[in-house]
Design a protein around this motif. Structure first.
Motif, PDB file in Angstrom:
ATOM      1  N   ALA A 129      41.304  10.544   6.889  1.00 36.34           N
ATOM      2  CA  ALA A 129      41.783  10.440   5.511  1.00 36.34           C
ATOM      3  C   ALA A 129      41.210   9.210   4.828  1.00 36.34           C
ATOM      4  O   ALA A 129      40.787   9.274   3.672  1.00 36.34           O
ATOM      5  CB  ALA A 129      43.312  10.395   5.496  1.00 36.34           C
ATOM      6  N   GLN A 130      41.179   8.071   5.517  1.00 35.85           N
ATOM      7  CA  GLN A 130      40.737   6.848   4.841  1.00 35.85           C
ATOM      8  C   GLN A 130      39.251   6.932   4.532  1.00 35.85           C
ATOM      9  O   GLN A 130      38.799   6.439   3.496  1.00 35.85           O
ATOM     10  CB  GLN A 130      41.097   5.598   5.652  1.00 35.85           C
ATOM     11  N   THR A 167      36.047  -0.920  -3.571  1.00 42.98           N
ATOM     12  CA  THR A 167      36.569   0.326  -3.011  1.00 42.98           C
ATOM     13  C   THR A 167      37.178   0.091  -1.638  1.00 42.98           C
ATOM     14  O   THR A 167      38.278   0.566  -1.327  1.00 42.98           O
ATOM     15  CB  THR A 167      35.420   1.354  -2.891  1.00 42.98           C
ATOM     16  N   LEU A 168      36.439  -0.615  -0.810  1.00 42.61           N
ATOM     17  CA  LEU A 168      36.905  -0.838   0.552  1.00 42.61           C
ATOM     18  C   LEU A 168      38.219  -1.598   0.557  1.00 42.61           C
ATOM     19  O   LEU A 168      39.166  -1.247   1.278  1.00 42.61           O
ATOM     20  CB  LEU A 168      35.844  -1.611   1.327  1.00 42.61           C
ATOM     21  N   GLU A 169      38.277  -2.638  -0.256  1.00 48.01           N
ATOM     22  CA  GLU A 169      39.495  -3.453  -0.280  1.00 48.01           C
ATOM     23  C   GLU A 169      40.671  -2.643  -0.827  1.00 48.01           C
ATOM     24  O   GLU A 169      41.786  -2.722  -0.310  1.00 48.01           O
ATOM     25  CB  GLU A 169      39.249  -4.676  -1.160  1.00 48.01           C
ATOM     26  N   THR A 170      40.401  -1.845  -1.835  1.00 47.68           N
ATOM     27  CA  THR A 170      41.462  -1.018  -2.412  1.00 47.68           C
ATOM     28  C   THR A 170      41.984  -0.016  -1.391  1.00 47.68           C
ATOM     29  O   THR A 170      43.200   0.179  -1.239  1.00 47.68           O
ATOM     30  CB  THR A 170      40.915  -0.270  -3.651  1.00 47.68           C
ATOM     31  N   THR A 171      41.071   0.606  -0.682  1.00 49.84           N
ATOM     32  CA  THR A 171      41.486   1.570   0.342  1.00 49.84           C
ATOM     33  C   THR A 171      42.351   0.889   1.398  1.00 49.84           C
ATOM     34  O   THR A 171      43.393   1.411   1.813  1.00 49.84           O
ATOM     35  CB  THR A 171      40.247   2.200   1.012  1.00 49.84           C
ATOM     36  N   HIS A 172      41.911  -0.284   1.819  1.00 51.83           N
ATOM     37  CA  HIS A 172      42.651  -1.005   2.850  1.00 51.83           C
ATOM     38  C   HIS A 172      44.065  -1.343   2.360  1.00 51.83           C
ATOM     39  O   HIS A 172      45.049  -1.128   3.080  1.00 51.83           O
ATOM     40  CB  HIS A 172      41.894  -2.282   3.236  1.00 51.83           C
TER      41      HIS A 172
END
Lengths: 306, 306, 306, 306, 306, 306
Positions: free
Chosen positions: D85-86, D115-120
């Motif tokens: 999902a991530q 994007t990466l930070e937001t996903t995390h």
């Protein structure tokens, strides 16, 4: 059964030890899955299959997908399908380049431009591919008494499928794209039993009949108007090794076949030999030397056992 | 990277010239896609695959799809599946007829009636096909020491799949349906490596073991209780041409195999020769002449190289 | 057309007589569909295909499905996929046991425990299977000058697919699971043209190149570091029958191949013969006797026809 | 019908003029498809649907996909599904950012890190989301006399589906991800008829029963233990415009609902009003002013027509 | 459990009596399935859904399917998709005509020409439909303070989906195609809860916000720049019957809404009344009489219960 | 860009802590996922959807799937589809029983017999269900002036879909099958916005027009020839609680609707009240008391705001 809950100790088992053993094994044994595993996506087999379907439908319009095209609508369909195919192909070519590359793909700018240029050059060769395939279709119709019309060979003949995949794979091989050409040739191999290495050079009007078991090696050179049957091998005789005992890769080691040659079922021709133009090689023959033009080679005769 | 937008002139290219070249090529080179391209739909490979699945499930009830049939429900399932199959088959037969036909299909009334009658006649032959297949299954079980029961051969053996497709394709071939028989035999060829031309006539209790690479030609005639192995070719020796140099189509040019013959792996039998009943043809044999009943033919002996 | 409804008597036909004939035939001819038809579900081909995909993805993590694993996420994926695979495998093993069993499955408690234990034992062997496959991959890379890296052989080579299926099927065969091993080997056979019986015992670093048409029989024993090419048959010479004329099943009847043997394309070796270690068997050879270690065997020479 | 080919001039028409009109119209009318059309991919509705399925299966393990988890296997499944999902979510978040961004995505490095930070950060909030949803499930079970157990509400209740999507969408909305939150809330809206804007703030133990037609606006604030029924609107009364007559976006304009409020079917509450804690709002009520805690509001009484 | 086969008499039951009862019932009760059941195929819901997807992708290029179009490739895609859509639409229109027709479709020549002409006329209206939809999109963006850009409303708003389906369905309704318009409006109804009868005439810049529960009747006439909210009904008050007591179909019986009207959530307007231009109808209002231009109508005030 | 590898420390993050938090949370908070999670499969939403499609196709033969049935083939199709449906239904009923059951399903013999008997009794009621649905279809046609024929209502009307699902769900509810009835009614709710509790008792010739937002509660009793419109709620007024403050489940708490009642859009009727036969309830009415036969109830009149 007395209603008590039965002993279910046998019924479940733990998978954690097996998971750990499998993950450990994958680290311990060999480098063959650690180098690329954690890095990026491999080319997608499903996507490559879709690209092939799309390319076939622009190379032979009307034979798959939408079949009732006319002159007006053909432009729309060829354009739309080609655009879809090239966009997907770009992605797969990029993945293939990255597979052999150590730089982080997100920053891999040069790779991106190289991908684009490679895709463009590939597309520019498609009309030439189409011309060659048209000659192959004519060869299939002329070469098989059971074919009722040329269209039937496009639609049904495994040999036409295999040469189509090959001519596509060969262009990508010439452009030095890794992995994809082999995936494309294996796709035909799996469906037809015909295994043509993407490196093989093949002339016009080539026809493989029936085809199961045919193997054509990486450095083969095949002339125009050649016809071969099921089970024919055009292979290498031995594999030269360097001083360290490793295989020397890329050396010419497969046969050169002249123009207008016919090779019947099950014949095996090995090594960098030359089959002269106009020759006919009989079924099941085992041949490891060159033969002059217009040779007729056949197998030792069978005899009745006592 | 300083924030300026990089030069992206390399990043896009035009596909219109390639589309135009492909569409032009398709007009210029040959007649092989212009005749039928703009007219009507070809038979659908996916639909033919579904029809074959359906026919297999009425010929071998319980082996695919719904597997827990009983005497009560079998009638419902055989009836429903057969009805679905015949409706789809009609459509595909009509397409196949139209493929060889120049009249506009929307007005092609005779074609429609002919399709219906052909479909009906095909269905009427299914019980006979089923009888023959039952004998083939017994032959597979009896002929392979590795088979643990007859059901296993229905479920797993590529030879049984190939002969099932063949017996279906042969009936359509007898009814002079174009294209479909070849599509059906190619479907088996792709999955099993066994290439049986729909025209071949094959008796009861026929068994092909392993099967990869087997080729059986259009005008073959094979007796009862014949067993053949992988890589066997029953082919044509040469293709007679007429005064204009064109292939003469439809002439008997493949072997006649008597009853109770066994042909071992890799044997190649070519031409309109007769293999007498009860003969055994050894592996890798190359045979272009007739042999009398009860012959034992084997290959020249291999020897040790120096 | 004058508006009257045309005579449509030709347009429809009844399928009931055909349905009845098909249902009747299935009762009348043979026992081969009555024994199990009405009882329970056969193993599912689609489910077995999914299990194989799952097992391949835990044996070669990163080569299919999710491809950008790292050390952290690999455990999750291997665990989740293995859990899914084992649950489905249990169901298919149970169906396979029931296929050979007459007791009602709903009450078949012992069968249930046996299934669970069998599944567990199979899973426990997976790390060993993984070790063997790692050696096979190295053999493929070392054995083919056209391979650019070991990963390419995992991803593209039909020989690696075939040996992967075989090593899985062989473990289930050792655990005496019916039907499934054969389904697994046929799955590889259909995709690669390589037909390895699940019973065959095969050592480390085994490589089949190209592979179409290879047949390896049930009681073969193959040593370490063996390499074989397309079209090779390791088969039985004859099938001993008992006093009643029935085939005697399970008797050793296929070749024993020593270590470090190479067998070239199209060779046929039949019967319980032994090929001594270090031997090289030439292409198209027909061999029915044992040969000592380090033998070099090749075919009778072809000659030019008059 | 006399066999002559009928006049088919009516049967075909040209689509090129329509294609040109459509392409021209798309250029001429408005900027609403030219700005982003030719640039990059929009988020994928199908992929967002898969992400939602995955998130639901880690938030409610065992209720979808694999349902027979135990403590051992739950870690594997939650880990593998969350990882899948991530990875997909990252891609969709990137597409959503790029949708509002003019820089070329291939060079958009900052966007990538963002994007990466937001996903995390989104993932880190999932345990909190899970806690809230657990309270919602309890509220659903306690609030509906027809619910036989809490699990049933997870499995079947549209209100639980809607609040699950909302709590996910709300976190993405808080992280200022464009487009995706709205896609997620619309996905629930389409399936349940419950339309909750991702911006709405909702406390613990929230329950919507039946739910069709519920609308909850962007700037709503809802306390703990609130229960609402089908057809309830918590909307804006009017839309303030700026000096130029454009809508002023983002101003608080929807109701504030206190703790322990019940709002019955069809009630409409509009504007930035406050419903005091413990109030009960009757069905079909139309309310545009604040009410103090513990109010009981109901509709004007219906009467019998003459 | 002692190994004896348990009594399984309970375990199976016969379905034949139920099948017979169901088939008998279908003959006995009513004419509603006998008239068309045995004749020909109904329009296909799946195919209509695909046509709608295709039409949406030519009306809003770049918002679905292929999203990175540029000016060069847009022509190819619009052309190819429109060609696919029109071919499928022809088939569905023909089925719809035949549904109301008693002549045998195989001979129904006039029907065929009528289908073609109808399809052509429909396609010719698409640019006009596209123009109207562009105004609707602008209305959606201007009408909702929560919309961040016009593209978002195309991509996510159920109101835009519903009006898109309606404008397509309305054109087919104008062309007197049976069944399909209703299927298209029901497709939007199922996804959005917005039920607009294909017969309703709707002006430019129409916007439905949230939309669940909206019903717009067959003979409604709606002016330009109208905005309505969830739960609004524009319905009939009573259904006139003829002398025999049967409903008189097709009589104007739904409201006429002037330009620039806003109708808030849950309002119900019934009968052939006229809402004057510029009026605002409050939420939950029940209105069965005409109101002059610029009216402000709101519901009776709620009050606090004792 | 200088070729150095950029710092990618931001680019990856660990998911393990989140996985652990999610698994921990699922243990810590509540019993709502621990009770059944690790035990067995829940009923499958996809399978239930397929069963519903199958049941619809035997209740309305010719309206879905195969549409050109005739008297001969209808028996085959109804039989085959019903057999498929009942086999799948058995499995889902068993899962539903097990969901509420603590005994191990593998040993749950009584459950198995109970499942079989329940399935059989359900099937036996299908002809009765079919009779009722035939009356509903007639009611739909007679009740909507926009319906052009009765078939159109079967094919397109959400109200007919909803009542079909309800009549199926109600039979399973009567047979005390858990979960499945609610899944079936939610399936209709999601597609139509019509939420009918499986427990509601509904007479002949029932028609819901448009339907979005309709809610019909568990203990409703509805007479013959009742017609209701979108947004109607037949709900509970209050939920009696026992001495411990828990909801008392199963008490009659929803309206009783007499014969020949019409309830217009948006009306809300709450509590165990009785609407006398022949009454007409106006749109948007809020009603919490009984009314005598032939009542005419309408809402307070709206008025113009100042």
């Amino acid at each position: 059964m007395d209603g008590r809950r039965p002993d279910t100790s046998v019924r479940e088992f733990e998978i954690t030890p097996i998971v750990e053993a499998l993950c450990a094994a994958s680290e311990g044994i060999a480098s063959w899955n650690a180098n690329h595993g954690g890095r990026q996506a491999l080319p997608s087999r499903e996507e490559v299959a879709r690209i092939l379907d799309d390319l076939r439908s622009v190379l032979f319009p009307g034979y798959s997908g939408v079949s009732d095209l006319n002159d007006e609508t053909m432009h729309f369909h060829v354009g739309a399908v080609l655009d879809r195919a090239q966009r997907s192909l770009r992605e797969q070519i990029q993945r293939a380049f990255c597979f052999h590359c150590t730089l982080d793909p997100a920053y891999c700018v040069g790779c991106h431009d190289h991908t684009l240029e490679t895709t463009h050059r590939f597309l520019q060769r498609l009309p030439r591919v189409r011309h060659l395939l048209a000659t192959d279709v004519i060869a299939a119709f002329e070469g098989d008494p059971a074919a009722s019309c040329a269209e039937e060979t496009v639609f049904c003949y495994p040999g036409v499928l295999a040469i189509t995949n090959h001519r596509i794979a060969h262009e990508l091989h010439q452009l030095e794209v890794p992995l994809l050409p082999r995936m494309i040739s294996e796709s035909a191999h799996a469906r037809t039993g015909i295994d043509v290495h993407p490196g093989a050079r093949i002339g016009e009007k080539f026809f493989i009949d029936h085809g199961t078991g045919v193997v054509i090696g990486e450095t083969c050179e095949i002339g125009d108007r050649v016809r071969i049957y099921q089970g024919v091998t055009l292979g290498a005789k031995s594999f030269p090794r360097d001083a360290q005992g490793n295989l020397t890769k890329g050396i010419p080691r497969h046969p050169i076949i002249g123009d207008d040659v016919v090779i019947y079922a099950g014949a095996t021709i090995l090594g960098r030999v030359t089959i002269g133009s106009g020759s006919v090689i009989g079924g099941n023959v085992w041949l490891t030397h060159s033969v002059p033009p217009r040779s007729r080679i056949s197998q030792a005769r069978a005899w009745e056992s006592k």
